[in-house]
Design a protein around this motif. Structure first.
Motif, mmCIF file in Angstrom:
data_model
loop_
_atom_site.group_PDB
_atom_site.id
_atom_site.type_symbol
_atom_site.label_atom_id
_atom_site.label_comp_id
_atom_site.label_asym_id
_atom_site.label_seq_id
_atom_site.Cartn_x
_atom_site.Cartn_y
_atom_site.Cartn_z
ATOM 1 N N PRO A 185 36.367 31.036 47.404
ATOM 2 C CA PRO A 185 36.939 31.923 46.387
ATOM 3 C C PRO A 185 37.573 31.116 45.265
ATOM 4 O O PRO A 185 38.196 30.077 45.500
ATOM 5 C CB PRO A 185 37.984 32.731 47.164
ATOM 6 N N ARG A 186 37.426 31.601 44.055
ATOM 7 C CA ARG A 186 37.914 30.891 42.883
ATOM 8 C C ARG A 186 39.135 31.597 42.301
ATOM 9 O O ARG A 186 39.211 32.822 42.298
ATOM 10 C CB ARG A 186 36.826 30.830 41.812
ATOM 11 N N PRO A 187 40.106 30.835 41.788
ATOM 12 C CA PRO A 187 41.243 31.478 41.112
ATOM 13 C C PRO A 187 40.759 32.160 39.830
ATOM 14 O O PRO A 187 39.820 31.706 39.176
ATOM 15 C CB PRO A 187 42.191 30.313 40.810
ATOM 16 N N LEU A 188 41.399 33.256 39.511
ATOM 17 C CA LEU A 188 40.978 34.018 38.342
ATOM 18 C C LEU A 188 41.106 33.200 37.063
ATOM 19 O O LEU A 188 40.341 33.393 36.112
ATOM 20 C CB LEU A 188 41.815 35.300 38.242
ATOM 21 N N MET A 207 39.170 50.395 35.826
ATOM 22 C CA MET A 207 38.740 49.012 36.041
ATOM 23 C C MET A 207 39.205 48.101 34.909
ATOM 24 O O MET A 207 39.571 46.940 35.146
ATOM 25 C CB MET A 207 37.214 48.960 36.189
ATOM 26 N N PHE A 208 39.216 48.617 33.668
ATOM 27 C CA PHE A 208 39.702 47.812 32.547
ATOM 28 C C PHE A 208 41.172 47.478 32.735
ATOM 29 O O PHE A 208 41.587 46.316 32.555
ATOM 30 C CB PHE A 208 39.492 48.554 31.232
ATOM 31 N N ASP A 209 41.975 48.471 33.104
ATOM 32 C CA ASP A 209 43.406 48.220 33.294
ATOM 33 C C ASP A 209 43.649 47.225 34.422
ATOM 34 O O ASP A 209 44.534 46.366 34.318
ATOM 35 C CB ASP A 209 44.129 49.537 33.598
ATOM 36 N N ALA A 210 42.877 47.340 35.508
ATOM 37 C CA ALA A 210 43.036 46.406 36.625
ATOM 38 C C ALA A 210 42.673 44.984 36.198
ATOM 39 O O ALA A 210 43.342 44.017 36.582
ATOM 40 C CB ALA A 210 42.166 46.848 37.797
ATOM 41 N N THR A 211 41.610 44.852 35.401
ATOM 42 C CA THR A 211 41.199 43.537 34.908
ATOM 43 C C THR A 211 42.262 42.927 34.014
ATOM 44 O O THR A 211 42.650 41.758 34.169
ATOM 45 C CB THR A 211 39.868 43.656 34.139
ATOM 46 N N LEU A 212 42.759 43.708 33.068
ATOM 47 C CA LEU A 212 43.768 43.207 32.133
ATOM 48 C C LEU A 212 45.028 42.785 32.870
ATOM 49 O O LEU A 212 45.577 41.701 32.625
ATOM 50 C CB LEU A 212 44.086 44.296 31.104
ATOM 51 N N ALA A 213 45.499 43.620 33.795
ATOM 52 C CA ALA A 213 46.723 43.297 34.525
ATOM 53 C C ALA A 213 46.552 42.021 35.353
ATOM 54 O O ALA A 213 47.462 41.182 35.409
ATOM 55 C CB ALA A 213 47.117 44.462 35.426
ATOM 56 N N ALA A 214 45.393 41.861 35.985
ATOM 57 C CA ALA A 214 45.167 40.677 36.824
ATOM 58 C C ALA A 214 45.115 39.405 35.980
ATOM 59 O O ALA A 214 45.665 38.366 36.371
ATOM 60 C CB ALA A 214 43.873 40.852 37.613
ATOM 61 N N LEU A 216 46.537 38.896 33.035
ATOM 62 C CA LEU A 216 47.888 38.583 32.553
ATOM 63 C C LEU A 216 48.728 37.963 33.663
ATOM 64 O O LEU A 216 49.489 37.017 33.434
ATOM 65 C CB LEU A 216 48.546 39.859 32.022
ATOM 66 N N LYS A 217 48.580 38.487 34.874
ATOM 67 C CA LYS A 217 49.310 37.928 36.006
ATOM 68 C C LYS A 217 48.880 36.490 36.273
ATOM 69 O O LYS A 217 49.692 35.650 36.690
ATOM 70 C CB LYS A 217 49.083 38.787 37.240
ATOM 71 N N ALA A 218 47.580 36.204 36.027
ATOM 72 C CA ALA A 218 47.059 34.843 36.253
ATOM 73 C C ALA A 218 47.423 33.896 35.123
ATOM 74 O O ALA A 218 47.089 32.700 35.188
ATOM 75 C CB ALA A 218 45.549 34.893 36.426
ATOM 76 N N TYR A 261 27.649 37.201 42.177
ATOM 77 C CA TYR A 261 29.013 37.679 42.416
ATOM 78 C C TYR A 261 29.847 36.543 42.992
ATOM 79 O O TYR A 261 29.413 35.840 43.906
ATOM 80 C CB TYR A 261 29.001 38.866 43.367
ATOM 81 N N CYS A 262 31.029 36.389 42.447
ATOM 82 C CA CYS A 262 31.916 35.300 42.843
ATOM 83 C C CYS A 262 33.206 35.875 43.432
ATOM 84 O O CYS A 262 33.858 36.726 42.807
ATOM 85 C CB CYS A 262 32.229 34.424 41.631
ATOM 86 N N GLU A 263 33.555 35.413 44.633
ATOM 87 C CA GLU A 263 34.808 35.846 45.257
ATOM 88 C C GLU A 263 35.995 35.271 44.491
ATOM 89 O O GLU A 263 35.941 34.150 43.965
ATOM 90 C CB GLU A 263 34.864 35.362 46.707
ATOM 91 N N LEU A 264 37.073 36.035 44.440
ATOM 92 C CA LEU A 264 38.295 35.582 43.783
ATOM 93 C C LEU A 264 39.342 35.234 44.825
ATOM 94 O O LEU A 264 39.390 35.814 45.912
ATOM 95 C CB LEU A 264 38.828 36.685 42.857
ATOM 96 N N ALA A 265 40.193 34.289 44.490
ATOM 97 C CA ALA A 265 41.232 33.836 45.416
ATOM 98 C C ALA A 265 42.185 34.994 45.736
ATOM 99 O O ALA A 265 42.536 35.780 44.848
ATOM 100 C CB ALA A 265 42.002 32.674 44.802
ATOM 101 N N PRO A 266 42.588 35.119 46.994
ATOM 102 C CA PRO A 266 43.465 36.239 47.388
ATOM 103 C C PRO A 266 44.763 36.305 46.593
ATOM 104 O O PRO A 266 45.306 37.387 46.386
ATOM 105 C CB PRO A 266 43.731 35.969 48.861
ATOM 106 N N CYS A 267 45.266 35.173 46.119
ATOM 107 C CA CYS A 267 46.566 35.165 45.454
ATOM 108 C C CYS A 267 46.575 35.980 44.169
ATOM 109 O O CYS A 267 47.618 36.524 43.782
ATOM 110 C CB CYS A 267 47.015 33.731 45.171
ATOM 111 N N ASP A 268 45.442 36.057 43.481
ATOM 112 C CA ASP A 268 45.424 36.840 42.240
ATOM 113 C C ASP A 268 44.205 37.760 42.163
ATOM 114 O O ASP A 268 43.739 38.095 41.074
ATOM 115 C CB ASP A 268 45.487 35.932 41.001
ATOM 116 N N ARG A 269 43.707 38.141 43.336
ATOM 117 C CA ARG A 269 42.555 39.035 43.378
ATOM 118 C C ARG A 269 43.004 40.459 43.025
ATOM 119 O O ARG A 269 43.848 41.032 43.708
ATOM 120 C CB ARG A 269 41.939 39.026 44.767
#
Length: 319
Positions: A185-188, A207-214, A216-218, A261-269
């Protein structure tokens, strides 16, 4: 004056039995009152319904015409009563369900639709693919009975919303992308320099809001590329190398040339919800049956909702 249903029932019973006494027993009344009712009907109609015989009665020609129509009326009435009872129990009728474009790829949605059809086969289920705002409007206007949403709408008195589950997201990337072959898994933040394709930013912002929030958190603001109205067009833009997109993990079932498809790291998934929305006003028994079934499925263990079925055999890309 027209005959009433009670008189038609008497006519049918005597016509089928060919005997007044047996018909009276069948109807649960005495023979003399039934004979009087038949005579009263004949006087009311102005013609004879039955010819009296030594061992019973038989219909006259005009009596048989009325008998056949009366029997058909009684059969239709009985069927109408059965249908009404089935509707009252939620066993017959129509259910109109709005479905977010990405919802059918999660095993919960086709699973509950299949279970509902098996449990209530006489209910006609119609599906309408629509984005969140369209679905909420359809519920408000009573064009939809229920809707699977990918965003939890703002609270309003007329709607009841059940958050069934939160589904993790993965990155859809062009097949030639360096991270397309990533095993771990890769960090965002690895995608900070990419263009992000915005799926239904206005009409279905979940989905757009979830992407934007993630993002920004990253620690970065995503660079927005083209906007796509449908999930299939989103993946097509990814396949063309025009950007990446964060999509629900169940979309991995969609195998499209040029997309990995690429898995994302759990810390910022990030994750995106799957919700069931219904009108809060007392719904039909059909809707209550459906909502109960969906809520029960949503309470199932999370591993069932994100089972290996979501990684299973490739599903064709729909329109």
């Amino acid at each position: 004056m027209a005959l009433d249903l009670r008189q038609l029932r008497y006519l049918v019973a005597v016509g089928e039995e060919g005997h007044v006494t047996r018909a009276a027993e069948r109807l649960g009344i005495q023979q003399p009152p039934l004979s009087q009712q038949i005579k009263a009907m004949e006087a009311q109609l102005g013609f004879q319904l039955f010819r009296r015989k030594p061992r019973g009665v038989e219909l006259t020609e005009s009596g048989r015409v009325l008998f056949e129509e009366a029997r058909a009326i009684m059969l239709r009435l009985a069927q109408a009563e059965r249908d009404a009872r089935r509707v009252a129990r939620g066993e017959q009728g129509q259910l109109r369900v709005g479905v977010a474009p990405t919802a059918p790829f999660h095993p919960l949605v086709p699973g509950v639709l299949r279970a509902f059809r098996e449990a209530w086969p006489a209910v006609t289920v119609t599906l309408d693919e629509c984005l969140s705002r369209q679905a909420v409007q359809g519920l408000r206007e009573a064009r939809l009975d229920a809707a699977f949403l990918r965003a939890e709408p703002p609270a309003e008195p007329g709607l009841a919303v059940d958050r069934l589950l939160d589904e993790p997201m993965v990155a859809a990337v062009p097949a030639a992308h360096p991270l397309a072959v990533a095993v771990a898994p890769r960090p965002l933040r690895d995608f900070a320099a990419e263009s992000f394709i915005a799926f239904a930013r206005v009409e279905g912002p979940g989905m757009f809001d979830a992407t934007l929030a993630a993002c920004l958190k990253a620690g970065f603001t995503p660079r927005l590329g083209q906007e796509a109205p449908r999930i299939t067009s989103t993946l097509s833009l990814v396949a063309a190398g025009l950007g990446v997109a964060l999509v629900p993990a169940s979309l991995r079932r969609v195998q499209m040339d040029g997309v990995a498809y690429c898995e994302l790291a759990p810390c910022d998934r990030p994750s995106v919800p799957l919700c069931l929305a219904t009108r809060r006003e007392p719904g039909s028994p059909i809707l209550r049956n459906f909502a109960t079934l969906v809520r029960r499925a949503g309470r199932a263990p999370e591993e069932a909702a994100t089972s290996e079925d979501s990684r299973g055999s490739a599903a064709p890309v729909g329109e």
